[in-house]
Design a protein around this motif. Structure first.
Motif, mmCIF file in Angstrom:
data_model
loop_
_atom_site.group_PDB
_atom_site.id
_atom_site.type_symbol
_atom_site.label_atom_id
_atom_site.label_comp_id
_atom_site.label_asym_id
_atom_site.label_seq_id
_atom_site.Cartn_x
_atom_site.Cartn_y
_atom_site.Cartn_z
ATOM 1 N N ASP A 19 0.847 -1.194 0.000
ATOM 2 C CA ASP A 19 0.000 0.000 0.000
ATOM 3 C C ASP A 19 0.883 1.244 0.000
ATOM 4 O O ASP A 19 1.797 1.351 0.828
ATOM 5 N N PRO A 20 0.633 2.210 -0.893
ATOM 6 C CA PRO A 20 1.493 3.393 -0.967
ATOM 7 C C PRO A 20 1.495 4.238 0.316
ATOM 8 O O PRO A 20 2.523 4.823 0.667
ATOM 9 N N TYR A 21 0.373 4.285 1.022
ATOM 10 C CA TYR A 21 0.345 5.034 2.282
ATOM 11 C C TYR A 21 1.263 4.383 3.314
ATOM 12 O O TYR A 21 1.982 5.052 4.046
ATOM 13 N N ARG A 22 1.236 3.065 3.367
ATOM 14 C CA ARG A 22 2.082 2.367 4.340
ATOM 15 C C ARG A 22 3.559 2.516 4.001
ATOM 16 O O ARG A 22 4.391 2.650 4.894
ATOM 17 N N LEU A 23 3.870 2.526 2.715
ATOM 18 C CA LEU A 23 5.259 2.764 2.316
ATOM 19 C C LEU A 23 5.707 4.162 2.749
ATOM 20 O O LEU A 23 6.825 4.336 3.238
ATOM 21 N N LYS A 24 4.823 5.124 2.583
ATOM 22 C CA LYS A 24 5.165 6.489 2.994
ATOM 23 C C LYS A 24 5.310 6.578 4.516
ATOM 24 O O LYS A 24 6.213 7.254 5.022
ATOM 25 N N ILE A 25 4.458 5.888 5.246
ATOM 26 C CA ILE A 25 4.564 5.857 6.712
ATOM 27 C C ILE A 25 5.922 5.282 7.112
ATOM 28 O O ILE A 25 6.622 5.842 7.965
ATOM 29 N N MET A 26 6.308 4.179 6.500
ATOM 30 C CA MET A 26 7.609 3.570 6.801
ATOM 31 C C MET A 26 8.742 4.531 6.470
ATOM 32 O O MET A 26 9.705 4.646 7.230
ATOM 33 N N ASN A 27 8.619 5.228 5.373
ATOM 34 C CA ASN A 27 9.638 6.188 4.964
ATOM 35 C C ASN A 27 9.776 7.319 5.982
ATOM 36 O O ASN A 27 10.886 7.691 6.370
ATOM 37 N N ILE A 28 8.665 7.850 6.438
ATOM 38 C CA ILE A 28 8.678 8.936 7.425
ATOM 39 C C ILE A 28 9.331 8.470 8.724
ATOM 40 O O ILE A 28 10.194 9.140 9.281
ATOM 41 N N ILE A 29 8.920 7.314 9.191
ATOM 42 C CA ILE A 29 9.444 6.806 10.466
ATOM 43 C C ILE A 29 10.922 6.432 10.340
ATOM 44 O O ILE A 29 11.704 6.683 11.253
ATOM 45 N N SER A 30 11.314 5.879 9.205
ATOM 46 C CA SER A 30 12.709 5.457 9.038
ATOM 47 C C SER A 30 13.668 6.637 9.012
ATOM 48 O O SER A 30 14.835 6.490 9.372
ATOM 49 N N LYS A 31 13.192 7.795 8.613
ATOM 50 C CA LYS A 31 14.061 8.976 8.530
ATOM 51 C C LYS A 31 14.214 9.684 9.869
ATOM 52 O O LYS A 31 15.034 10.585 9.999
ATOM 53 N N SER A 42 0.489 11.168 11.365
ATOM 54 C CA SER A 42 -0.829 11.549 10.857
ATOM 55 C C SER A 42 -0.826 12.924 10.204
ATOM 56 O O SER A 42 -1.581 13.174 9.261
ATOM 57 N N ALA A 43 0.027 13.812 10.686
ATOM 58 C CA ALA A 43 0.087 15.166 10.158
ATOM 59 C C ALA A 43 0.529 15.193 8.691
ATOM 60 O O ALA A 43 0.259 16.158 7.979
ATOM 61 N N GLU A 44 1.169 14.146 8.237
ATOM 62 C CA GLU A 44 1.667 14.077 6.862
ATOM 63 C C GLU A 44 0.599 13.643 5.852
ATOM 64 O O GLU A 44 0.843 13.672 4.657
ATOM 65 N N PHE A 45 -0.558 13.219 6.334
ATOM 66 C CA PHE A 45 -1.584 12.641 5.473
ATOM 67 C C PHE A 45 -2.915 13.361 5.645
ATOM 68 O O PHE A 45 -3.209 13.900 6.692
ATOM 69 N N ASN A 46 -3.706 13.308 4.601
ATOM 70 C CA ASN A 46 -5.068 13.828 4.660
ATOM 71 C C ASN A 46 -6.014 12.625 4.741
ATOM 72 O O ASN A 46 -6.777 12.356 3.821
ATOM 73 N N LEU A 47 -5.907 11.895 5.852
ATOM 74 C CA LEU A 47 -6.706 10.690 6.045
ATOM 75 C C LEU A 47 -7.464 10.782 7.363
ATOM 76 O O LEU A 47 -7.009 11.430 8.302
ATOM 77 N N ALA A 48 -8.579 10.092 7.414
ATOM 78 C CA ALA A 48 -9.326 10.003 8.667
ATOM 79 C C ALA A 48 -8.475 9.262 9.693
ATOM 80 O O ALA A 48 -7.650 8.414 9.345
#
Length: 95
Positions: A19-31, A42-48
C-alpha cells in the motif's frame, strides 16, 4: 543476529508494504532519529484517524513497526531486525 522469516511472515510483510500510504509511513518513520509519535505521522496525510490507525495496525501486525505506549500517545520505531530479514529474503530471490 538477523531473524529468519517463514513464508507466512514474508507474505504478511509484502501485503503490508503493498500500500502506498504504508510505504510512505515507513519512509517517514525510518528517517527519524528517534521514535515518532502517531500525531507526527498523521500530520503528513489527509486521512481520517480511523484510516491512519488501520494502516499503522497493518504495519505493526506485520512486525515492521514497534509501537510503544507513552501515556495517551503511541510512539513508533522501525523493527530493523524484521526489515533486514525481509531484505535478505528478497535478495535471496535474486541469486
Amino acid at each position: 543476529m538477523i531473524a529468519c522469516l517463514n513464508i507466512k511472515q514474508v507474505e504478511k510483510i509484502s501485503k503490508a508494504l503493498g500500500d502506498p500510504y504504508r510505504l510512505k509511513i515507513m519512509n517517514i518513520i525510518s528517517k527519524s532519529e528517534s521514535c515518532v509519535q502517531c500525531c507526527d505521522v498523521s500530520a503528513e496525510f489527509n486521512l481520517a484517524q480511523s484510516t491512519m490507525s488501520h494502516h499503522l495496525k497493518q504495519l505493526i501486525d506485520a512486525d515492521l513497526l514497534i509501537a510503544d505506549k507513552d501515556g495517551r500517545n503511541l510512539k513508533f520505531v522501525i523493527n530493523k531486525e524484521v526489515c533486514a530479514a525481509y531484505a535478505d529474503y528478497i535478495n535471496s530471490l535474486l541469486l
